[in-house]
Structure formats: structure tokens, C-alpha cells
Design an enzyme around this catalytic site. Structure first.
Site, PDB file in Angstrom:
ATOM      1  N   HIS A 161      36.108  37.284  32.812  1.00 50.78           N
ATOM      2  CA  HIS A 161      37.540  37.059  32.609  1.00 50.78           C
ATOM      3  C   HIS A 161      38.302  38.371  32.772  1.00 50.78           C
ATOM      4  O   HIS A 161      38.017  39.353  32.092  1.00 50.78           O
ATOM      5  CB  HIS A 161      37.711  36.502  31.189  1.00 50.78           C
ATOM      6  CG  HIS A 161      39.080  36.083  30.807  1.00 50.78           C
ATOM      7  ND1 HIS A 161      39.612  34.841  31.127  1.00 50.78           N
ATOM      8  CD2 HIS A 161      40.049  36.724  30.100  1.00 50.78           C
ATOM      9  CE1 HIS A 161      40.832  34.739  30.627  1.00 50.78           C
ATOM     10  NE2 HIS A 161      41.133  35.868  30.002  1.00 50.78           N
ATOM     11  N   MET A 185      45.933  29.368  24.737  1.00 47.17           N
ATOM     12  CA  MET A 185      45.896  30.673  24.067  1.00 47.17           C
ATOM     13  C   MET A 185      45.788  30.463  22.559  1.00 47.17           C
ATOM     14  O   MET A 185      46.592  29.730  21.966  1.00 47.17           O
ATOM     15  CB  MET A 185      47.170  31.493  24.364  1.00 47.17           C
ATOM     16  CG  MET A 185      47.274  32.047  25.770  1.00 47.17           C
ATOM     17  SD  MET A 185      45.907  33.115  26.303  1.00 47.17           S
ATOM     18  CE  MET A 185      45.879  34.375  25.017  1.00 47.17           C
ATOM     19  N   MET A 228      48.850  37.524  33.129  1.00 44.83           N
ATOM     20  CA  MET A 228      49.903  37.612  32.106  1.00 44.83           C
ATOM     21  C   MET A 228      51.020  38.462  32.689  1.00 44.83           C
ATOM     22  O   MET A 228      51.274  39.595  32.246  1.00 44.83           O
ATOM     23  CB  MET A 228      49.323  38.217  30.823  1.00 44.83           C
ATOM     24  CG  MET A 228      48.467  37.224  30.045  1.00 44.83           C
ATOM     25  SD  MET A 228      47.410  38.006  28.827  1.00 44.83           S
ATOM     26  CE  MET A 228      46.036  38.442  29.876  1.00 44.83           C
ATOM     27  N   ASP A 247      41.211  31.173  24.598  1.00 42.29           N
ATOM     28  CA  ASP A 247      41.218  32.631  24.745  1.00 42.29           C
ATOM     29  C   ASP A 247      41.963  33.283  23.584  1.00 42.29           C
ATOM     30  O   ASP A 247      43.153  33.023  23.389  1.00 42.29           O
ATOM     31  CB  ASP A 247      41.909  32.956  26.084  1.00 42.29           C
ATOM     32  CG  ASP A 247      41.925  34.438  26.421  1.00 42.29           C
ATOM     33  OD1 ASP A 247      41.260  35.220  25.728  1.00 42.29           O
ATOM     34  OD2 ASP A 247      42.622  34.791  27.391  1.00 42.29           O
ATOM     35  N   SER A 283      35.676  38.781  28.346  1.00 41.14           N
ATOM     36  CA  SER A 283      36.908  39.443  28.791  1.00 41.14           C
ATOM     37  C   SER A 283      36.695  40.947  28.936  1.00 41.14           C
ATOM     38  O   SER A 283      36.413  41.641  27.952  1.00 41.14           O
ATOM     39  CB  SER A 283      38.030  39.201  27.783  1.00 41.14           C
ATOM     40  OG  SER A 283      39.081  40.103  28.061  1.00 41.14           O
ATOM     41  N   HIS A 321      43.192  35.854  34.645  1.00 42.46           N
ATOM     42  CA  HIS A 321      44.263  35.405  33.762  1.00 42.46           C
ATOM     43  C   HIS A 321      45.473  36.308  33.984  1.00 42.46           C
ATOM     44  O   HIS A 321      45.463  37.472  33.581  1.00 42.46           O
ATOM     45  CB  HIS A 321      43.734  35.501  32.311  1.00 42.46           C
ATOM     46  CG  HIS A 321      44.710  35.136  31.258  1.00 42.46           C
ATOM     47  ND1 HIS A 321      44.492  35.412  29.927  1.00 42.46           N
ATOM     48  CD2 HIS A 321      45.914  34.506  31.311  1.00 42.46           C
ATOM     49  CE1 HIS A 321      45.500  34.973  29.204  1.00 42.46           C
ATOM     50  NE2 HIS A 321      46.394  34.427  30.022  1.00 42.46           N
ATOM     51  N   MET A 346      47.800  42.298  33.020  1.00 44.25           N
ATOM     52  CA  MET A 346      49.037  42.382  32.216  1.00 44.25           C
ATOM     53  C   MET A 346      50.029  43.332  32.876  1.00 44.25           C
ATOM     54  O   MET A 346      49.629  44.378  33.398  1.00 44.25           O
ATOM     55  CB  MET A 346      48.725  42.893  30.815  1.00 44.25           C
ATOM     56  CG  MET A 346      47.684  42.069  30.070  1.00 44.25           C
ATOM     57  SD  MET A 346      47.534  42.624  28.363  1.00 44.25           S
ATOM     58  CE  MET A 346      46.089  41.703  27.836  1.00 44.25           C
ATOM     59  N   ASP A 356      41.880  40.159  32.469  1.00 45.31           N
ATOM     60  CA  ASP A 356      43.201  40.044  31.845  1.00 45.31           C
ATOM     61  C   ASP A 356      44.184  40.970  32.542  1.00 45.31           C
ATOM     62  O   ASP A 356      44.229  42.172  32.269  1.00 45.31           O
ATOM     63  CB  ASP A 356      43.097  40.404  30.355  1.00 45.31           C
ATOM     64  CG  ASP A 356      42.490  39.280  29.542  1.00 45.31           C
ATOM     65  OD1 ASP A 356      42.960  38.132  29.673  1.00 45.31           O
ATOM     66  OD2 ASP A 356      41.546  39.542  28.780  1.00 45.31           O
TER      67      ASP A 356
HETATM   68  C1  DX5 Z   1      44.630  38.403  25.107  1.00 42.90           C
HETATM   69  C2  DX5 Z   1      43.689  38.225  26.282  1.00 42.90           C
HETATM   70  C3  DX5 Z   1      42.308  37.887  25.891  1.00 42.90           C
HETATM   71  C4  DX5 Z   1      41.614  38.959  25.101  1.00 42.90           C
HETATM   72  C5  DX5 Z   1      40.630  38.303  24.184  1.00 42.90           C
HETATM   73  O1  DX5 Z   1      45.897  38.624  25.576  1.00 42.90           O
HETATM   74  O2  DX5 Z   1      44.167  37.195  27.141  1.00 42.90           O
HETATM   75  O3  DX5 Z   1      41.522  37.512  27.019  1.00 42.90           O
HETATM   76  O4  DX5 Z   1      40.926  39.883  25.892  1.00 42.90           O
HETATM   77  O5  DX5 Z   1      40.088  39.256  23.335  1.00 42.90           O
HETATM   78  P1  DX5 Z   1      39.459  38.887  21.932  1.00 42.90           P
HETATM   79  O6  DX5 Z   1      38.304  37.964  22.209  1.00 42.90           O
HETATM   80  O7  DX5 Z   1      39.063  40.194  21.376  1.00 42.90           O
HETATM   81  O8  DX5 Z   1      40.528  38.184  21.132  1.00 42.90           O
HETATM   82 ZN    ZN Z   2      42.774  36.345  28.736  1.00 44.26          ZN
END
Ligand code: DX5
Ligand code: ZN
Length: 217
Positions: free
Chosen positions: A31, A135, A66, A174, A6, A64, A35, A33
Site C-alpha cells: 500500500h 478509512m 490522498m 485503512d 503501508s 491510495h 499525500m 500512501d
Molecule cells: C493514513 C494512511 C494509512 C496509514 C496506516 O492516512 O492512509 O495507510 O499508513 O497506518 P497505521 O496502520 O499505522 O494506522
Molecule cells: Zn492508506
């Protein structure tokens, strides 16, 4: 097992270089993320940043989302170069239509479930899925602690997919994934593991990838 590091935990000032280094280390997926500050409290990057970095990498872009109402941006993420789009079941009212549209646009389609969301929300969309993202923390931040109930959820999901004739559907986990829980997750039926802090905090990438691969066996 596929490891999908990620980028949330990577140095954002050097993403192009990081992507190149990941590829050279033998990583296949990365990956992203995304947001929006609404679905989750945090804000990260969006389709413009991904588009800018697409030419820098041959990795499989696992995106991903969010974000609230992700159906508004599916074509934008396709144009940005996403290979897989994962939407949260909690963030889109018409989940089936959203998943079908992702596939129609030529991407792999995934649904993500927050820790408290039951697997039953997937009962009538199993044929629309290439991957389910379970998750294992509440989304929004890297570096959180793995929620142990995830293991049972993954095992139940694997059984559900097998019963439905969808043993080909990937399960991604994740949040808080590390070398200690990797073996149990794979044993329970996970195929794709996302790792942020437990990956980027321990260079070099090639050795860390080897350690995750060994932990998965
Ligand atoms: C959390 C994200 C994850 C995050 C994981 O909201 O979706 O992808 O980056 O990070 P670690 O592995 O540090 O929990
Ligand atoms: Zn993620």
C-alpha cells in the site's frame, strides 16, 4: 483476507530492500500512501518514487491517492506501475468519470471514504468500483487510533454491495488496523486490511503476516 502493508511506516531509506523482503515473506499487496499537503496535512511520495521502485517488486501496487483532483495524475500513476488506484470521493468532483478513467487506463479502481463521509456517495457508482476503501482514521498520518464506528460502516457497506449484486467488490480498511480488530473487521465483511505501524513495528515480516492471517479467522 489480503494484507496490504503501508510503506508509510517503512524505512524510506531502504524501500527497494523492504519490497523484496515483503515479497519473500509471502505478502502479495503493498500500500502506497500518496499525500499532497492539501487534501491531507502531510506530504509523502508520488509517481516518480513509485516508478523508480516498480522494477524492484512483483507485488500488487495498491496506490491510495490522498490528493486534491486526482484525475490530473491517473495516466502518470499508470505509467509508474500502479495496479490499483484509489481516489477519495471527497477529492474529485466527477467521481464516476474518474473511476471509469482509471479502469480505461487498465488499472483496478477504488473509492476511499473519510470516516465522516456517508456510504450514499457510492450509490450511483457501484458498477464502477473494484474496491471501496473505508478509512478508519482521518487520513494523513500513520499510527492513529482506530475509530470504532468503522465496524458498523463496513457491515452496512457489505450489505449494500451484496444487495446491488456486487458481492465481488472488495472492501479495504485503512487506519489503526491491528491484531485486535482484524477478526471483527473480516467478520463485518472487509477483504483487504492495510497495516502500517502494527505491521512494520513488529518484524520479522513472515511472522507478522502469519499473525494477521490467524487473527482474520
Ligand atoms: C493514513 C494512511 C494509512 C496509514 C496506516 O492516512 O492512509 O495507510 O499508513 O497506518 P497505521 O496502520 O499505522 O494506522
Ligand atoms: Zn492508506
Amino acid at each position: 483476507m489480503i494484507l496490504s502493508p503501508s510503506l508509510l511506516s517503512a524505512d524510506c531509506g531502504h524501500l527497494a530492500e523492504t519490497l523484496k523482503n515483503l515479497e519473500e515473506a509471502g505478502v502479495k499487496w503493498v500500500h502506497w500512501d500518496v499525500m499532497d499537503g492539501q487534501f491531507v496535512p502531510n506530504i509523502t511520495f508520488g509517481q516518480h518514487v513509485i516508478k523508480g521502485l516498480r522494477p524492484a517488486s512483483g507485488l500488487f501496487f495498491d496506490v491510495h491517492l490522498m490528493i486534491e483532483s486526482p484525475e490530473r495524475y491517473l495516466a502518470d500513476f499508470k505509467a509508474a506501475g500502479a495496479d490499483m488506484l484509489v481516489v477519495h470521493a471527497e477529492a474529485t468532483v466527477h467521481l464516476q468519470r474518474t473511476l471509469a478513467e482509471i479502469r480505461r487506463l487498465g488499472m483496478k479502481a477504488g473509492a476511499a471514504l473519510n470516516p465522516a463521509t456517508p456510504l450514499s456517495v457510492l450509490d450511483y457508482v457501484l458498477d464502477d468500483l473494484d474496491m471501496v476503501l473505508v478509512m478508519s482514521v482521518n487520513p494523513g498520518f500513520g499510527g492513529q487510533k482506530f475509530l470504532p464506528a468503522t465496524l458498523r460502516k463496513v457491515a452496512e457497506l457489505r450489505a449494500k454491495l451484496n444487495d446491488a449484486g456486487r458481492s465481488d467488490c472488495l472492501i479495504q480498511v485503512d487506519g489503526g488496523v491491528n491484531l485486535e480488530n482484524t477478526g471483527a473487521l473480516v467478520q463485518a465483511g472487509a477483504n483487504v486490511l492495510v497495516s502500517g505501524s502494527a505491521f512494520f513495528g513488529h518484524p520479522p515480516f513472515s511472522e507478522r503476516l502469519a499473525a494477521f492471517t490467524a487473527a482474520a479467522c
